[in-house]
Design a protein around this motif. Sequence first.
Motif, PDB file in Angstrom:
ATOM      1  N   SER A 172      73.181  26.751  -3.699  1.00  8.39           N
ATOM      2  CA  SER A 172      71.877  26.223  -4.109  1.00  8.39           C
ATOM      3  C   SER A 172      71.298  25.313  -3.036  1.00  8.39           C
ATOM      4  O   SER A 172      70.079  25.288  -2.823  1.00  8.39           O
ATOM      5  CB  SER A 172      72.003  25.474  -5.439  1.00  8.39           C
ATOM      6  OG  SER A 172      72.953  24.431  -5.332  1.00  8.39           O
ATOM      7  N   PHE A 175      70.265  27.505  -0.057  1.00  8.45           N
ATOM      8  CA  PHE A 175      69.045  28.229  -0.411  1.00  8.45           C
ATOM      9  C   PHE A 175      67.806  27.414  -0.066  1.00  8.45           C
ATOM     10  O   PHE A 175      66.809  27.960   0.423  1.00  8.45           O
ATOM     11  CB  PHE A 175      69.054  28.551  -1.907  1.00  8.45           C
ATOM     12  CG  PHE A 175      67.841  29.293  -2.388  1.00  8.45           C
ATOM     13  CD1 PHE A 175      67.768  30.675  -2.291  1.00  8.45           C
ATOM     14  CD2 PHE A 175      66.751  28.613  -2.927  1.00  8.45           C
ATOM     15  CE1 PHE A 175      66.641  31.362  -2.729  1.00  8.45           C
ATOM     16  CE2 PHE A 175      65.625  29.293  -3.369  1.00  8.45           C
ATOM     17  CZ  PHE A 175      65.571  30.679  -3.265  1.00  8.45           C
ATOM     18  N   GLN A 181      61.966  29.260   3.897  1.00  4.53           N
ATOM     19  CA  GLN A 181      61.399  28.158   3.112  1.00  4.53           C
ATOM     20  C   GLN A 181      60.311  27.437   3.909  1.00  4.53           C
ATOM     21  O   GLN A 181      59.362  26.886   3.343  1.00  4.53           O
ATOM     22  CB  GLN A 181      62.501  27.161   2.729  1.00  4.53           C
ATOM     23  CG  GLN A 181      63.499  27.667   1.709  1.00  4.53           C
ATOM     24  CD  GLN A 181      62.993  27.550   0.276  1.00  4.53           C
ATOM     25  OE1 GLN A 181      61.908  27.033   0.023  1.00  4.53           O
ATOM     26  NE2 GLN A 181      63.773  28.050  -0.666  1.00  4.53           N
ATOM     27  N   GLU A 200      60.474  32.163  -6.104  1.00  4.40           N
ATOM     28  CA  GLU A 200      61.731  31.649  -6.630  1.00  4.40           C
ATOM     29  C   GLU A 200      61.832  31.851  -8.140  1.00  4.40           C
ATOM     30  O   GLU A 200      62.919  32.124  -8.660  1.00  4.40           O
ATOM     31  CB  GLU A 200      61.871  30.168  -6.285  1.00  4.40           C
ATOM     32  CG  GLU A 200      62.056  29.920  -4.800  1.00  4.40           C
ATOM     33  CD  GLU A 200      62.256  28.452  -4.482  1.00  4.40           C
ATOM     34  OE1 GLU A 200      62.240  27.623  -5.428  1.00  4.40           O
ATOM     35  OE2 GLU A 200      62.418  28.124  -3.293  1.00  4.40           O
ATOM     36  N   LYS A 204      65.075  33.779  -7.612  1.00  4.33           N
ATOM     37  CA  LYS A 204      66.075  32.823  -7.130  1.00  4.33           C
ATOM     38  C   LYS A 204      67.470  33.096  -7.666  1.00  4.33           C
ATOM     39  O   LYS A 204      68.454  33.077  -6.916  1.00  4.33           O
ATOM     40  CB  LYS A 204      65.656  31.381  -7.479  1.00  4.33           C
ATOM     41  CG  LYS A 204      66.638  30.344  -6.931  1.00  4.33           C
ATOM     42  CD  LYS A 204      66.162  28.924  -7.192  1.00  4.33           C
ATOM     43  CE  LYS A 204      67.160  27.921  -6.626  1.00  4.33           C
ATOM     44  NZ  LYS A 204      66.697  26.523  -6.840  1.00  4.33           N
TER      45      LYS A 204
END
Length: 308
Positions: A172, A175, A181, A200, A204
């Motif tokens: 997480s 990510f 991003q 997301e 996600k």
Amino acid sequence: MNTVTSSIIEELENKFEALNQKTETHLEGLLWSKPITYWDYIQTDALLNLQIQRTTLPDEMVFIMYHQVNELLFKMILWEINQVCHCEKLETKFFTDRLMRISRYFDMLTTSFDIMGNGMEVEQYMKFRNTLTPASGFQSAQYRLIEFSSTDLINLIDYRFRDSIDRNTPYSHAFEHLYWQAAGKDYKTEKKSLLILEFERKYKEEFLRYMEEYNTINIWRKFKQLPENDQKDANLVAAMRHYDRTVNITWVMGHLNAAKKYIDSGQGTGEATGGSDWKKYMHPKYQRRIFFPELWSEEELKNWGEDC
């Protein structure tokens, strides 16, 4: 009944016996089944009814179909990658052959950008693209799955944060620092664009599962699990390098150059539909996406994407 027919019947009986099924039942079913046709097998009618325009501009249809073709090719690529990554006894020739299949798909994707670059009127594109905001090709989930299954996660982390992330970092957390991003996240405020938030919301959880699944069986890990002599196989190494360069330089630059023609045409704001800093996000020399860095020299790594 001739010998060939008897042999086939015997094989069928063995097959259905292993499944605890009656051969006679399946054979009788053939009496009532319809012969297959091309359009039924390919599902032509369904496929050709998936193009739904948001505007009345003819070139929007080109745009829709082009991206649907891309997604079909991405599915073909994932199909081949999964065969490699889930193969328990991977042989070098099979590995090499599948990598070259994948590279040919990306070669096809790269040359297809001429369709985008020369296949639409700039004026039409600049009109219908306003109906697409905040959607973006950035939101192709299959492309992200291709990346996760190709290389170690560290190679997909934003270059600025790689020193603070390793193989023990929670998925997480990793990510939140993936290179893409940066296309819609302010790392100072942690605020994300609608482009990222919607992406997301949809994918996600699937991405996190995929990141974990392919952590030890991605293409690079499968390569490193081969015997040392096999890792030096010239054809395999060439296939690995070709795949890496094709995906992370050639294809990316084809996409970037096609986008430039329209976004930099002077007929709009110069922004991508999702609002991202698309030039720095896409150009390989900025994000330095490299699947297999150990297969490149220091000089090649240093100049990654500079010759574009």
